[in-house]
Design a protein around this motif. Structure first.
Motif, PDB file in Angstrom:
ATOM      1  N   GLY A  61      39.265  25.892  45.246  1.00  0.00           N
ATOM      2  CA  GLY A  61      40.619  25.988  45.778  1.00  0.00           C
ATOM      3  C   GLY A  61      41.679  25.193  45.052  1.00  0.00           C
ATOM      4  N   ASP A  62      41.430  24.813  43.819  1.00  0.00           N
ATOM      5  CA  ASP A  62      42.411  24.049  43.047  1.00  0.00           C
ATOM      6  C   ASP A  62      43.273  25.033  42.247  1.00  0.00           C
ATOM      7  N   ASN A  63      44.577  24.949  42.430  1.00  0.00           N
ATOM      8  CA  ASN A  63      45.494  25.896  41.792  1.00  0.00           C
ATOM      9  C   ASN A  63      45.554  25.781  40.271  1.00  0.00           C
ATOM     10  N   ARG A  64      44.945  24.758  39.698  1.00  0.00           N
ATOM     11  CA  ARG A  64      44.875  24.688  38.233  1.00  0.00           C
ATOM     12  C   ARG A  64      44.014  25.806  37.665  1.00  0.00           C
ATOM     13  N   ALA A  65      43.287  26.499  38.512  1.00  0.00           N
ATOM     14  CA  ALA A  65      42.445  27.609  38.064  1.00  0.00           C
ATOM     15  C   ALA A  65      43.235  28.914  37.925  1.00  0.00           C
ATOM     16  N   VAL A  66      44.436  28.985  38.461  1.00  0.00           N
ATOM     17  CA  VAL A  66      45.197  30.239  38.471  1.00  0.00           C
ATOM     18  C   VAL A  66      45.479  30.731  37.050  1.00  0.00           C
ATOM     19  N   GLU A  67      46.076  29.905  36.223  1.00  0.00           N
ATOM     20  CA  GLU A  67      46.433  30.352  34.872  1.00  0.00           C
ATOM     21  C   GLU A  67      45.214  30.726  34.032  1.00  0.00           C
ATOM     22  N   PRO A  68      44.140  29.939  34.041  1.00  0.00           N
ATOM     23  CA  PRO A  68      42.948  30.376  33.292  1.00  0.00           C
ATOM     24  C   PRO A  68      42.379  31.697  33.819  1.00  0.00           C
ATOM     25  N   LEU A  69      42.387  31.890  35.125  1.00  0.00           N
ATOM     26  CA  LEU A  69      41.910  33.155  35.674  1.00  0.00           C
ATOM     27  C   LEU A  69      42.773  34.312  35.180  1.00  0.00           C
ATOM     28  N   LEU A  70      44.080  34.135  35.196  1.00  0.00           N
ATOM     29  CA  LEU A  70      44.973  35.192  34.712  1.00  0.00           C
ATOM     30  C   LEU A  70      44.788  35.442  33.214  1.00  0.00           C
ATOM     31  N   GLU A  71      44.558  34.388  32.469  1.00  0.00           N
ATOM     32  CA  GLU A  71      44.305  34.523  31.039  1.00  0.00           C
ATOM     33  C   GLU A  71      43.069  35.407  30.802  1.00  0.00           C
ATOM     34  N   VAL A  72      42.038  35.174  31.574  1.00  0.00           N
ATOM     35  CA  VAL A  72      40.806  35.948  31.436  1.00  0.00           C
ATOM     36  C   VAL A  72      41.008  37.377  31.956  1.00  0.00           C
ATOM     37  N   ILE A  73      41.742  37.530  33.042  1.00  0.00           N
ATOM     38  CA  ILE A  73      42.000  38.867  33.604  1.00  0.00           C
ATOM     39  C   ILE A  73      42.705  39.749  32.584  1.00  0.00           C
ATOM     40  N   THR A  74      43.640  39.184  31.848  1.00  0.00           N
ATOM     41  CA  THR A  74      44.412  39.987  30.898  1.00  0.00           C
ATOM     42  C   THR A  74      43.742  40.099  29.526  1.00  0.00           C
ATOM     43  N   LEU A  79      37.927  44.042  30.389  1.00  0.00           N
ATOM     44  CA  LEU A  79      38.177  45.410  30.812  1.00  0.00           C
ATOM     45  C   LEU A  79      36.918  45.969  31.473  1.00  0.00           C
ATOM     46  N   GLY A  80      37.052  46.492  32.657  1.00  0.00           N
ATOM     47  CA  GLY A  80      35.919  47.028  33.383  1.00  0.00           C
ATOM     48  C   GLY A  80      35.239  46.015  34.294  1.00  0.00           C
ATOM     49  N   SER A  81      35.711  44.781  34.278  1.00  0.00           N
ATOM     50  CA  SER A  81      35.086  43.758  35.138  1.00  0.00           C
ATOM     51  C   SER A  81      36.118  42.743  35.635  1.00  0.00           C
ATOM     52  N   ARG A  82      37.221  43.262  36.140  1.00  0.00           N
ATOM     53  CA  ARG A  82      38.311  42.381  36.573  1.00  0.00           C
ATOM     54  C   ARG A  82      38.437  42.229  38.080  1.00  0.00           C
ATOM     55  N   GLY A  83      37.754  43.036  38.842  1.00  0.00           N
ATOM     56  CA  GLY A  83      37.913  43.023  40.292  1.00  0.00           C
ATOM     57  C   GLY A  83      37.633  41.668  40.917  1.00  0.00           C
ATOM     58  N   THR A  84      36.512  41.069  40.567  1.00  0.00           N
ATOM     59  CA  THR A  84      36.148  39.768  41.123  1.00  0.00           C
ATOM     60  C   THR A  84      37.105  38.686  40.652  1.00  0.00           C
ATOM     61  N   SER A 108      42.581  52.150  36.566  1.00  0.00           N
ATOM     62  CA  SER A 108      41.689  53.265  36.913  1.00  0.00           C
ATOM     63  C   SER A 108      40.523  52.825  37.804  1.00  0.00           C
ATOM     64  N   SER A 109      40.233  51.526  37.821  1.00  0.00           N
ATOM     65  CA  SER A 109      39.177  51.006  38.697  1.00  0.00           C
ATOM     66  C   SER A 109      39.744  50.813  40.095  1.00  0.00           C
ATOM     67  N   LEU A 110      39.091  51.442  41.075  1.00  0.00           N
ATOM     68  CA  LEU A 110      39.559  51.309  42.451  1.00  0.00           C
ATOM     69  C   LEU A 110      39.537  49.856  42.912  1.00  0.00           C
ATOM     70  N   GLU A 111      38.494  49.121  42.541  1.00  0.00           N
ATOM     71  CA  GLU A 111      38.380  47.714  42.931  1.00  0.00           C
ATOM     72  C   GLU A 111      39.543  46.892  42.378  1.00  0.00           C
ATOM     73  N   VAL A 112      39.855  47.093  41.110  1.00  0.00           N
ATOM     74  CA  VAL A 112      40.937  46.344  40.462  1.00  0.00           C
ATOM     75  C   VAL A 112      42.285  46.716  41.061  1.00  0.00           C
ATOM     76  N   SER A 113      42.538  48.008  41.221  1.00  0.00           N
ATOM     77  CA  SER A 113      43.834  48.431  41.750  1.00  0.00           C
ATOM     78  C   SER A 113      44.012  47.984  43.206  1.00  0.00           C
ATOM     79  N   ALA A 114      42.968  48.109  44.006  1.00  0.00           N
ATOM     80  CA  ALA A 114      43.064  47.698  45.412  1.00  0.00           C
ATOM     81  C   ALA A 114      43.252  46.194  45.544  1.00  0.00           C
ATOM     82  N   GLN A 115      42.535  45.431  44.742  1.00  0.00           N
ATOM     83  CA  GLN A 115      42.657  43.973  44.807  1.00  0.00           C
ATOM     84  C   GLN A 115      44.058  43.532  44.362  1.00  0.00           C
TER      85      GLN A 115
END
Length: 162
Positions: A61-74, A79-84, A108-115
């Motif tokens: 729950g530490d917000n310092r994880a937000v930017e690294p998570l976004l870096e990895v998401i983008t 690609l193909g494993s971003r939902g989690t 195109s991934s339902l999990e990614v778009s819904a999340q």
């Protein structure tokens, strides 16, 4: 403690053991391992390990994880494993980065778009009018090349907010 154990497991290619250790860090909400987890998150090529780290970071729950998570998401490698990865943002303060999340509503991934849609929906009451207008424009541009129903729903939600 965990750092050495996980590094050893990874060097021995004991992915299952490393994943169990990461899960334990998340369950204990061990903030002392935050930097180490972020390093592995950004460097691993293993989707299962990356996802487990994302969940652990969310649990910590530490917000310092937000930017690294976004870096990895983008990163194209996810690609193909971003939902989690997107799910992991749910319990963190991602509002400053919602503009980077919105384009994934048309994924195109339902999990990614819904999340991604859910993250926008959660943030709606914290958006300014100018942000809402900007995000409407982003979605309208996306809809020119993407017939996603969720994009239509997101646009309608933005247009009728407040």
């Amino acid at each position: 403690m965990y750092t050495n154990i996980i590094q050893e497991m990874l060097s021995q290619r004991d992915m299952e053991g490393a994943i169990q250790q990461v899960a334990s860090i998340g369950e204990k909400r061990d903030i002392s391992q935050l930097t180490f987890l972020i390093e592995i998150l950004k460097s691993t090529e293993n989707n299962v390990l990356r996802n487990e780290i994302a969940i652990a970071l969310s649990d910590i729950g530490d917000n310092r994880a937000v930017e690294p998570l976004l870096e990895v998401i983008t990163d194209p490698k996810t690609l193909g494993s971003r939902g989690t990865l997107l799910y992991a943002l749910e319990h963190l303060d991602y509002i400053l980065h919602i503009e980077n999340i919105i384009p994934f509503i048309g994924d195109s991934s339902l999990e990614v778009s819904a999340q991604s849609f859910m993250l926008l929906e959660q943030a709606m009451d914290r958006l300014t009018n100018s942000q809402i207008l900007r995000y409407q424009h982003i979605i309208e541009l996306q809809m020119q090349n993407n017939q996603s129903k969720l994009l239509e729903v997101a646009l309608e939600m933005l247009r009728t907010w407040r």
